[in-house]
Scaffold this motif. Structure first.
Motif, PDB file in Angstrom:
ATOM      1  N   ARG A 505       0.860  -0.909  -0.448  1.00  0.00           N
ATOM      2  CA  ARG A 505      -0.187   0.293   0.106  1.00  0.00           C
ATOM      3  C   ARG A 505       0.921   1.291   0.213  1.00  0.00           C
ATOM      4  NH1 ARG A 505      -4.835   1.363  -1.114  1.00  0.00           N
ATOM      5  NH2 ARG A 505      -5.824   0.359   0.536  1.00  0.00           N
ATOM      6  N   LEU A 506       1.802   1.907   0.801  1.00  0.00           N
ATOM      7  CA  LEU A 506       2.946   2.646   1.055  1.00  0.00           C
ATOM      8  C   LEU A 506       3.276   2.971  -0.568  1.00  0.00           C
ATOM      9  CD1 LEU A 506       4.996   3.265   3.927  1.00  0.00           C
ATOM     10  CD2 LEU A 506       5.551   3.327   1.540  1.00  0.00           C
ATOM     11  N   LEU A 507       4.037   1.494  -1.195  1.00  0.00           N
ATOM     12  CA  LEU A 507       4.377   1.695  -2.258  1.00  0.00           C
ATOM     13  C   LEU A 507       3.525   1.993  -3.267  1.00  0.00           C
ATOM     14  CD1 LEU A 507       7.806   1.321  -3.914  1.00  0.00           C
ATOM     15  CD2 LEU A 507       6.247  -1.325  -4.597  1.00  0.00           C
ATOM     16  N   VAL A 508       2.479   1.797  -3.558  1.00  0.00           N
ATOM     17  CA  VAL A 508       1.766   1.947  -4.571  1.00  0.00           C
ATOM     18  C   VAL A 508       1.040   3.467  -4.221  1.00  0.00           C
ATOM     19  CG1 VAL A 508      -0.761   2.033  -5.400  1.00  0.00           C
ATOM     20  CG2 VAL A 508       0.845   0.040  -5.157  1.00  0.00           C
ATOM     21  N   ASP A 509       0.976   4.484  -3.394  1.00  0.00           N
ATOM     22  CA  ASP A 509       0.690   5.806  -2.782  1.00  0.00           C
ATOM     23  C   ASP A 509       1.882   5.611  -3.318  1.00  0.00           C
ATOM     24  OD1 ASP A 509      -1.900   4.671  -1.435  1.00  0.00           O
ATOM     25  OD2 ASP A 509      -1.279   4.623   0.176  1.00  0.00           O
ATOM     26  N   ALA A 510       2.546   6.028  -2.697  1.00  0.00           N
ATOM     27  CA  ALA A 510       3.830   6.502  -3.345  1.00  0.00           C
ATOM     28  C   ALA A 510       4.510   6.721  -4.687  1.00  0.00           C
ATOM     29  CB  ALA A 510       5.337   6.113  -2.128  1.00  0.00           C
ATOM     30  N   VAL A 511       4.520   5.594  -5.491  1.00  0.00           N
ATOM     31  CA  VAL A 511       4.959   5.736  -6.947  1.00  0.00           C
ATOM     32  C   VAL A 511       4.371   5.592  -7.857  1.00  0.00           C
ATOM     33  CG1 VAL A 511       6.344   3.852  -8.345  1.00  0.00           C
ATOM     34  CG2 VAL A 511       7.332   4.565  -5.833  1.00  0.00           C
ATOM     35  N   TRP A 512       2.666   4.893  -7.135  1.00  0.00           N
ATOM     36  CA  TRP A 512       1.864   4.982  -8.664  1.00  0.00           C
ATOM     37  C   TRP A 512       0.892   6.125  -8.599  1.00  0.00           C
ATOM     38  CZ3 TRP A 512       1.047   1.531 -12.748  1.00  0.00           C
ATOM     39  CH2 TRP A 512      -0.264   2.182 -14.346  1.00  0.00           C
ATOM     40  N   ARG A 513       0.681   6.096  -7.449  1.00  0.00           N
ATOM     41  CA  ARG A 513      -0.656   7.273  -6.850  1.00  0.00           C
ATOM     42  C   ARG A 513       0.219   8.850  -7.332  1.00  0.00           C
ATOM     43  NH1 ARG A 513      -5.666   5.528  -3.282  1.00  0.00           N
ATOM     44  NH2 ARG A 513      -6.457   6.845  -4.739  1.00  0.00           N
ATOM     45  N   GLU A 514       1.500   8.907  -6.659  1.00  0.00           N
ATOM     46  CA  GLU A 514       2.237  10.397  -6.197  1.00  0.00           C
ATOM     47  C   GLU A 514       1.681  10.964  -5.266  1.00  0.00           C
ATOM     48  OE1 GLU A 514       3.022  12.053 -10.322  1.00  0.00           O
ATOM     49  OE2 GLU A 514       4.128  10.637 -10.738  1.00  0.00           O
ATOM     50  N   SER A 515       1.070  10.406  -3.959  1.00  0.00           N
ATOM     51  CA  SER A 515       0.497  10.528  -3.376  1.00  0.00           C
ATOM     52  C   SER A 515       0.721  10.206  -1.676  1.00  0.00           C
ATOM     53  CB  SER A 515      -0.457  10.694  -3.291  1.00  0.00           C
ATOM     54  OG  SER A 515      -1.209  10.244  -3.199  1.00  0.00           O
ATOM     55  N   PRO A 516       2.875  10.534  -1.440  1.00  0.00           N
ATOM     56  CA  PRO A 516       2.737   9.159  -0.362  1.00  0.00           C
ATOM     57  C   PRO A 516       2.243   9.850   1.024  1.00  0.00           C
ATOM     58  CG  PRO A 516       4.435  11.041  -1.339  1.00  0.00           C
ATOM     59  CD  PRO A 516       2.996  11.037  -2.159  1.00  0.00           C
ATOM     60  N   ARG A 517       1.446   8.636   2.097  1.00  0.00           N
ATOM     61  CA  ARG A 517       1.418   9.197   2.762  1.00  0.00           C
ATOM     62  C   ARG A 517       2.976   9.098   4.067  1.00  0.00           C
ATOM     63  NH1 ARG A 517      -2.866   4.647   4.134  1.00  0.00           N
ATOM     64  NH2 ARG A 517      -3.122   4.992   1.949  1.00  0.00           N
ATOM     65  N   PRO A 518       2.537   9.383   5.216  1.00  0.00           N
ATOM     66  CA  PRO A 518       3.692  10.098   6.243  1.00  0.00           C
ATOM     67  C   PRO A 518       4.109   8.734   6.353  1.00  0.00           C
ATOM     68  CG  PRO A 518       1.077  11.295   6.591  1.00  0.00           C
ATOM     69  CD  PRO A 518       1.473  10.416   5.691  1.00  0.00           C
ATOM     70  N   ALA A 519       4.853   8.325   6.834  1.00  0.00           N
ATOM     71  CA  ALA A 519       5.756   6.789   7.299  1.00  0.00           C
ATOM     72  C   ALA A 519       6.505   6.851   7.715  1.00  0.00           C
ATOM     73  CB  ALA A 519       5.622   5.853   5.974  1.00  0.00           C
ATOM     74  N   GLY A 520       6.792   5.672   8.953  1.00  0.00           N
ATOM     75  CA  GLY A 520       8.524   5.947   9.855  1.00  0.00           C
ATOM     76  C   GLY A 520       9.758   4.844   9.238  1.00  0.00           C
ATOM     77  N   ASP A 521      10.619   5.241   9.669  1.00  0.00           N
ATOM     78  CA  ASP A 521      11.317   4.476   9.022  1.00  0.00           C
ATOM     79  C   ASP A 521      11.278   3.414   8.924  1.00  0.00           C
ATOM     80  OD1 ASP A 521      12.362   7.413   9.162  1.00  0.00           O
ATOM     81  OD2 ASP A 521      14.161   6.901  11.164  1.00  0.00           O
ATOM     82  N   ALA A 522      11.382   2.497   9.977  1.00  0.00           N
ATOM     83  CA  ALA A 522      10.832   0.922   9.833  1.00  0.00           C
ATOM     84  C   ALA A 522       9.698   0.552   8.807  1.00  0.00           C
ATOM     85  CB  ALA A 522      10.304   0.283  11.488  1.00  0.00           C
ATOM     86  N   ALA A 523       9.045   1.547   8.634  1.00  0.00           N
ATOM     87  CA  ALA A 523       7.797   0.844   7.184  1.00  0.00           C
ATOM     88  C   ALA A 523       8.583   1.111   6.276  1.00  0.00           C
ATOM     89  CB  ALA A 523       6.436   1.626   7.300  1.00  0.00           C
ATOM     90  N   LEU A 524       9.246   2.062   5.628  1.00  0.00           N
ATOM     91  CA  LEU A 524       9.837   2.491   4.586  1.00  0.00           C
ATOM     92  C   LEU A 524      10.370   1.462   4.292  1.00  0.00           C
ATOM     93  CD1 LEU A 524      10.292   6.140   4.785  1.00  0.00           C
ATOM     94  CD2 LEU A 524       8.862   4.968   3.562  1.00  0.00           C
ATOM     95  N   ARG A 525      11.499   1.274   5.743  1.00  0.00           N
ATOM     96  CA  ARG A 525      12.751  -0.131   5.316  1.00  0.00           C
ATOM     97  C   ARG A 525      12.155  -1.566   4.715  1.00  0.00           C
ATOM     98  NH1 ARG A 525      17.503   2.047   3.525  1.00  0.00           N
ATOM     99  NH2 ARG A 525      17.693   4.119   4.794  1.00  0.00           N
ATOM    100  N   ARG A 526      10.979  -1.994   5.552  1.00  0.00           N
ATOM    101  CA  ARG A 526      10.199  -3.014   4.978  1.00  0.00           C
ATOM    102  C   ARG A 526       9.525  -2.955   3.854  1.00  0.00           C
ATOM    103  NH1 ARG A 526       7.528  -2.403  10.613  1.00  0.00           N
ATOM    104  NH2 ARG A 526       5.932  -1.251   9.175  1.00  0.00           N
ATOM    105  N   ALA A 527       9.369  -1.406   3.247  1.00  0.00           N
ATOM    106  CA  ALA A 527       8.706  -1.356   1.323  1.00  0.00           C
ATOM    107  C   ALA A 527       9.463  -1.530   0.468  1.00  0.00           C
ATOM    108  CB  ALA A 527       8.077  -0.415   1.864  1.00  0.00           C
ATOM    109  N   LEU A 528      11.251  -1.314   0.952  1.00  0.00           N
ATOM    110  CA  LEU A 528      12.368  -0.682   0.096  1.00  0.00           C
ATOM    111  C   LEU A 528      12.631  -2.192  -0.600  1.00  0.00           C
ATOM    112  CD1 LEU A 528      14.074   0.918  -1.110  1.00  0.00           C
ATOM    113  CD2 LEU A 528      15.948   0.301   0.995  1.00  0.00           C
ATOM    114  N   PRO A 529      13.074  -3.459   0.079  1.00  0.00           N
ATOM    115  CA  PRO A 529      12.682  -4.394  -0.754  1.00  0.00           C
ATOM    116  C   PRO A 529      11.996  -4.941  -1.912  1.00  0.00           C
ATOM    117  CG  PRO A 529      12.634  -4.891   1.726  1.00  0.00           C
ATOM    118  CD  PRO A 529      12.366  -3.694   1.644  1.00  0.00           C
ATOM    119  N   LEU A 530      10.133  -4.533  -1.728  1.00  0.00           N
ATOM    120  CA  LEU A 530       9.288  -4.715  -2.606  1.00  0.00           C
ATOM    121  C   LEU A 530       9.890  -3.677  -3.345  1.00  0.00           C
ATOM    122  CD1 LEU A 530       7.013  -5.816  -3.376  1.00  0.00           C
ATOM    123  CD2 LEU A 530       5.489  -4.211  -2.444  1.00  0.00           C
ATOM    124  N   ALA A 531       9.997  -2.418  -3.172  1.00  0.00           N
ATOM    125  CA  ALA A 531      10.773  -1.336  -4.615  1.00  0.00           C
ATOM    126  C   ALA A 531      11.451  -1.805  -4.921  1.00  0.00           C
ATOM    127  CB  ALA A 531      10.344  -0.510  -3.456  1.00  0.00           C
TER     128      ALA A 531
END
Length: 797
Positions: A505-531
């Motif tokens: 969800r975080l990846l789609v909002d930030a990359v596809w919809r270009e509307s990044p939501r607030p996210a902590g460092d831990a959440a971003l590091r979990r999304a990074l491998p999927l990215a």
């Protein structure tokens, strides 16, 4: 799309760790049962296919193999699995994989030599060679086993285990019956059946020798390898020592056989513990001292093994004498004690997994004390009461060794890991079985019902949110050999509020919809491998430039080198009169690309390679594409894939001449494909090679799915002989883009149906055959099924 959304909801990477591990434990347990049954059937069948002398050689060789590969199977895969579970970057994953390859290959050569030296004493040269090669294969294939375990792809791992043993049986019987290879063929089948594991061989980024030297010199990985080998070796020694002692001590053969059969029945809890350990180990390694995970593992183990242990312990003599021949009559006096020992050993195996997942190898001291006490209890029991005394001594010593480790576990982690043991129901069931022990028929009915109830509870789906999971405790660094840990406060807040954002969800909002939501460092590091898997890590990082500043810098550096190398290569080729078309463009904006793809005109491929001599320092080809594609690696920056045309695995999909006729300038020394050609290249890449469309490809396709371009692409695909596959891929891409636009969670990368790839292969091969291109048509037909199996294997994890 309903089916797609359902699959996405239940994909393992979206589950909490408890649910994922429990799911994997069920698959591994089922696999262990099937493997055990088929192995037993194979050995039984060979008693009829081989003469007595040949079977003796086979049995000795199989035992030697088991002893030789034990170290490989309990060390290399576990080290790699732990490293992959903890890795925070591609570099760490590559280092761990290189380390596993180095150690497995080196140890494989050593073990193969030792096995050959021992085997030559009881087997001929051919059998000795078969044993040596099989040993080497066992060590090498421990790398894909560790990869699958570390990626928590337990279903794939369990199905591979079943496939291995079935394939071994089929090949062994064929070699013995058809080719008359006797014990040599029966043992060679062990090695041949391991070869499918190589389809899951981990892919590595190309690196210089320094990367391999760094991996081989990694002290932390060596420390873990020796630590795990020590801990697991002590468990293996404890499991085997009573069987060895009863064999070497001067006991009545019937009594010794009764003891060995009792042990075989009583070790079921050990198999359950091994399955639970394998499945939970990656998550435990990632979260270290997480009591919720440990408690769930203990609960799952107790649910399955305690009722089975009680059932074995209370088995009436009449039932045992019905199942086993008369020579095993002493089993009824031994089975209760060996069942206690089996449950204790299984529990020890599970508790040891908790320690090694947290890099706490000091538990080996307690294991050594427990092993010594267990051995002394066995010998004391033997001195006092023979084989029955040994069984009693084993139960006492096993419980004592277990008490030592439980005491250490409680001291280091408190009682939380043991807090969720479901003891009430097993104790009630035990009471029922004890009361029915004098009545064999009633006991048998009750045992059947209890067995079904146990299976039902073990297979029951874990709550989707997990049992009150705690925030993960992750490894960040090592200091003086001690793991330093920390819990993410932001993650804890998200867990508490119940609003954790899934990586997808975080990846789609930030990359596809270009509307990044607030996210902590831990959440971003979990999304990074999927990215990274979807080749959009740069786009994600630019949406969070402060928190992912290191990734922004990495991608910008890679893009700068990409532009520099692309310009230099195409300038050289244009100066030599060789035009080029840059295909699969666009990823350089969001991905730290390691290479780029250029197509040269027909008949100019070798000349282009000659022109680039001096620019590149290494040249390599893949054997399936050695006449159509070459990789040229420079001293720094991305490499260039130089193509004779748009093809995959040596099978051309598009006309190179038509590609150049329709191409247009792209602001540099290279050409860009016509938009309709670019659309087909992306679709063909998914259909013919990847069986999926990642997010970067969907981003590229989004701007190309215009009515005129789609119609043009369909006409060209019909001309090229893959219209049906092109149409199917267009439907999948269009549906995925619509779902992403609506904000609906989907699986990323988006899978293309394997049936579509098989169908497009058949359609394209027939087209090539009709046009007189018999060789490439045969190549397409021959490769399509194995390529689909190899490329789609990750979707069954």
């Amino acid at each position: 799309m309903t089916a797609l959304r359902t699959a996405t909801t239940h994909r393992p990477t979206a589950r909490p760790d408890v649910a994922t591990a429990a799911h994997g434990a069920r698959w591994i347990t089922a696999s262990v049962v099937v493997v055990g049954v088929v192995n037993y059937g194979y050995a039984l069948l060979l008693t009829r296919l081989l003469d007595v002398g040949s079977y003796a050689v086979f049995a000795a060789g199989a035992g030697l193999l088991l002893s030789a590969v034990t170290v490989a199977r309990v060390t290399i895969p576990w080290v790699l699995a732990q490293a992959l579970a903890r890795a925070g970057s591609d570099a760490e994953r590559s280092d761990a994989t290189r380390f596993a390859i180095i150690t497995s290959t080196g140890a494989g050569f050593v073990a193969a030599g030792i096995v050959a030296g021992v085997a030559i004493g009881f087997a001929g040269p051919a059998t000795t060679l078969a044993l040596a090669l099989t040993t080497f294969c066992c060590y090498v294939t421990s790398v894909p086993v560790g990869r699958l375990q570390g990626e928590e792809r337990m279903r794939t791992l369990s199905l591979l285990g079943v496939a291995e043993v079935v394939l071994k049986t089929m090949i062994g019987v064929a070699l013995v019956l058809v080719l008359g290879l006797s014990d040599t063929g029966a043992l060679a089948a062990f090695g041949v059946a391991l070869l499918p594991f190589l389809l899951w061989w981990p892919a590595l980024r190309r690196g210089a020798g320094r990367a391999w030297q760094s991996a081989s010199a990694n002290r932390d990985l060596w420390r873990r390898a020796f630590g795990i080998a020590r801990v697991q070796g002590l468990v293996a020694l404890m499991v085997a020592i009573d069987v060895v002692l009863v064999t070497v001590l001067p006991a009545d053969r019937a009594a010794a056989a009764s003891y060995q059969s009792s042990v075989t029945l009583s070790r079921v809890p050990l198999f359950v513990a091994s399955a639970v350990s394998i499945a939970f180990f990656p998550a435990l390694s990632r979260r270290l001292v997480d009591s919720s995970l440990s408690a769930s593992a203990v609960r799952m183990y107790v649910i399955a093994s305690l009722p089975l242990a009680v059932t074995v312990a209370t088995a009436p003599a009449a039932v045992l004498t019905t199942i086993f021949p008369a020579g095993y009559s002493m089993m009824s006096a031994l089975i209760a004690f060996t069942a206690i020992t089996g449950f204790a050993l299984g529990t020890i195996n599970l508790i040891v997994t908790f320690f090694q997942a947290a890099d706490d190898y000091a538990c080996a001291r307690h294991q050594v004390v427990g092993l010594v006490g267990y051995t002394l209890s066995l010998l004391a029991g033997w001195q006092i009461g023979g084989v029955r005394g040994m069984a009693i001594g084993g139960a006492v010593g096993g419980v004592g060794a277990l008490a030592l480790l439980v005491h250490r576990l409680v001291r280091s982690r408190g009682t939380a890991p043991l807090s969720r043991m479901p003891l009430l129901e097993p104790l009630l069931l035990a009471g029922v079985l004890v009361l029915l022990h004098p009545y064999p028929l009633a006991w048998l009915i009750a045992a059947t019902v209890i067995g079904l109830r146990t299976v039902e509870r073990f297979l029951r789906r874990t709550n989707a949110h997990g049992p009150a999971e705690e925030p993960p405790v992750e490894l960040t660094t090592h200091q003086s050999g001690t793991a330093m840990i920390h819990a993410s406060a932001e993650h804890s807040k998200v867990r508490t509020s119940g609003t954790e954002v899934r990586p997808g969800r975080l990846l789609v909002d930030a990359v596809w919809r270009e509307s990044p939501r607030p996210a902590g460092d831990a959440a971003l590091r979990r999304a990074l491998p999927l990215a990274r898997d979807n080749q959009v890590e740069g786009r994600l990082a630019r949406a969070y430039p402060r928190q992912l500043a290191d990734v922004v810098a990495e991608v910008e550096t890679a893009n700068e080198l990409f532009r520099e190398n692309l310009g230099e290569v195409t300038d050289r080729l244009r100066a030599a009169g060789i035009p080029t078309v840059l295909i699969k463009r666009g990823r350089e904006n969001g991905h730290a690309c390691g290479d780029f793809d250029l197509v040269v005109p027909d008949g100019r491929w070798q000349a282009a390679c000659d022109v680039l001599q001096g620019w590149y320092v290494a040249r390599s080809t893949y054997w399936l594409e050695r006449s159509t594609k070459v990789l040229l690696e420079p001293r720094r920056g991305p490499s260039v894939h130089l193509h004779t045309g748009v093809s995959w695995f040596g099978v051309p999909v598009m006309s190179t001449r038509r590609l150049f006729d329709r191409a247009c300038p792209d602001g540099g020394a290279w050409l860009a494909p016509h938009p309709a050609d670019e659309l087909r290249i992306w679709l063909a890449h998914g259909l013919f090679q990847n069986l999926s469309l990642d997010l970067s490809e969907l981003v590229a396709l989004r701007d190309l799915l215009l009515p005129d371009l789609v119609e043009d692409a369909r006409r060209e695909a019909a001309r090229e002989g893959w219209l049906t596959g092109c149409a199917r891929a267009l439907v999948v891409a269009d549906e995925a883009i619509r779902e992403l636009d609506r904000g609906t969670p989907i699986r990323l990368p988006v899978p293309l149906p394997a049936t579509a790839s098989l169908r497009v292969g058949a359609e394209h091969a027939l087209h090539l055959l009709r046009n007189g291109r018999t060789t490439v048509a045969a190549r397409e037909a021959a490769l399509r099924v194995p390529l689909v199996v190899a490329k789609s294997r990750g979707r069954f994890a």
